[in-house]
Design a protein around this motif. Structure first.
Motif, PDB file in Angstrom:
ATOM      1  N   ASP A  13       0.660  -1.215   0.114  1.00 41.54           N
ATOM      2  CA  ASP A  13      -0.313  -0.346   0.113  1.00 41.54           C
ATOM      3  C   ASP A  13       0.864   1.141   0.340  1.00 41.54           C
ATOM      4  O   ASP A  13       0.538   2.442  -0.686  1.00 41.54           O
ATOM      5  N   ARG A  14       1.724   1.482   0.793  1.00 46.28           N
ATOM      6  CA  ARG A  14       2.532   2.171   0.998  1.00 46.28           C
ATOM      7  C   ARG A  14       3.247   3.003  -0.497  1.00 46.28           C
ATOM      8  O   ARG A  14       3.962   4.177  -0.926  1.00 46.28           O
ATOM      9  N   LEU A  15       3.838   1.694  -1.438  1.00 50.31           N
ATOM     10  CA  LEU A  15       4.558   2.157  -2.684  1.00 50.31           C
ATOM     11  C   LEU A  15       3.009   2.513  -3.547  1.00 50.31           C
ATOM     12  O   LEU A  15       3.495   3.095  -4.378  1.00 50.31           O
ATOM     13  N   PHE A  16       1.811   1.474  -3.500  1.00 51.81           N
ATOM     14  CA  PHE A  16       0.877   1.598  -4.400  1.00 51.81           C
ATOM     15  C   PHE A  16       0.536   3.580  -4.250  1.00 51.81           C
ATOM     16  O   PHE A  16       0.457   4.652  -5.095  1.00 51.81           O
ATOM     17  N   ASP A  17       0.342   3.467  -3.157  1.00 46.17           N
ATOM     18  CA  ASP A  17       0.948   5.644  -2.667  1.00 46.17           C
ATOM     19  C   ASP A  17       1.247   6.450  -3.431  1.00 46.17           C
ATOM     20  O   ASP A  17       0.667   7.759  -3.456  1.00 46.17           O
ATOM     21  N   LEU A  47      10.744  -1.994  -3.949  1.00 49.59           N
ATOM     22  CA  LEU A  47       9.870  -2.431  -5.177  1.00 49.59           C
ATOM     23  C   LEU A  47      10.485  -3.839  -5.822  1.00 49.59           C
ATOM     24  O   LEU A  47       8.992  -4.002  -5.889  1.00 49.59           O
ATOM     25  N   HIS A  48      10.868  -3.653  -6.279  1.00 47.20           N
ATOM     26  CA  HIS A  48      11.828  -5.380  -6.785  1.00 47.20           C
ATOM     27  C   HIS A  48      12.081  -6.456  -5.940  1.00 47.20           C
ATOM     28  O   HIS A  48      11.962  -7.184  -6.522  1.00 47.20           O
ATOM     29  N   ALA A  49      12.171  -6.457  -4.964  1.00 53.90           N
ATOM     30  CA  ALA A  49      12.299  -7.328  -3.425  1.00 53.90           C
ATOM     31  C   ALA A  49      10.510  -8.143  -3.382  1.00 53.90           C
ATOM     32  O   ALA A  49      10.451  -9.200  -3.238  1.00 53.90           O
TER      33      ALA A  49
END
Length: 196
Positions: A13-17, A47-49
């Motif tokens: 969610d943190r990356l999506f936001d 992100l790649h992890a």
């Protein structure tokens, strides 16, 4: 920046936001793995992890947003008999309209690998427009049984018209065009006007 080796709660969610903020602030050309992780305040490789590259991330973002609105639409049949039919439909349609940032949806369409992943996931049963249509049709059937819609109401046709129109507004909305929220309210009113 979170320290190396420290778990980050709700990392997806943190990356999506963060990605949506990058797109809103700087546009699709600025969307890189580094820009997303920097905006999220986490390690560059995070992100790649969690995703198979940027295309995998974009596909996951779109599918996550579809699933979110499908869950909201899935609650709609239980709301039969409350508020008005137009109010209930407007609420779910507005949720669909705002569920996926138009820039994200457009970006996914221009990235063949992301687009293919999304299509394959939807074909495999991931919640998307079909699940939303089904929930709206089920809701309309429930309202018809309660006598709040006319007996001849074709719930499938109304559902398809609503979801298809919202999809059109979602994909064609950009700066300088009429506010799609105002158009949506008028659309819902017209869709149910002849059936209540």
């Amino acid at each position: 920046m979170s320290p190396r080796g420290v778990a980050i709660p709700d990392v997806r969610d943190r990356l999506f936001d963060a990605a949506e903020r990058v797109l809103a602030d700087a546009g699709p050309a600025a969307l890189t793995s580094r820009a997303i992780t920097t905006e999220a305040g986490c390690a560059k490789g995070l992100l790649h992890a969690h995703f198979s590259g940027l295309d995998g991330f974009i596909a996951a973002l779109v599918l996550d947003r579809f699933a979110r609105i499908a869950r909201q639409a899935g609650q709609l049949p239980g709301q039969a008999g409350t508020a008005t039919v137009a109010e209930n439909l407007h609420k779910v349609a507005l949720g669909l309209l705002t569920s996926v940032n138009p820039t994200v949806a457009g970006l996914a369409m221009t990235r063949p690998a992301a687009s293919l992943t999304i299509r394959q996931a939807l074909e495999a049963g991931a919640p998307g427009f079909t699940a939303i249509e089904d929930s709206i049709a089920e809701y309309l059937d429930a309202e018809r049984q309660l006598g709040r819609l006319a007996d001849g109401t074709d719930s499938r046709a109304v559902s398809l018209a609503l979801v298809g129109s919202v999809h059109h507004l979602l994909m064609t909305g950009w700066a300088g065009t009429p506010d799609p929220r105002a158009q949506l309210k008028g659309l819902v009113t017209q869709l149910v006007a002849g059936h209540t």
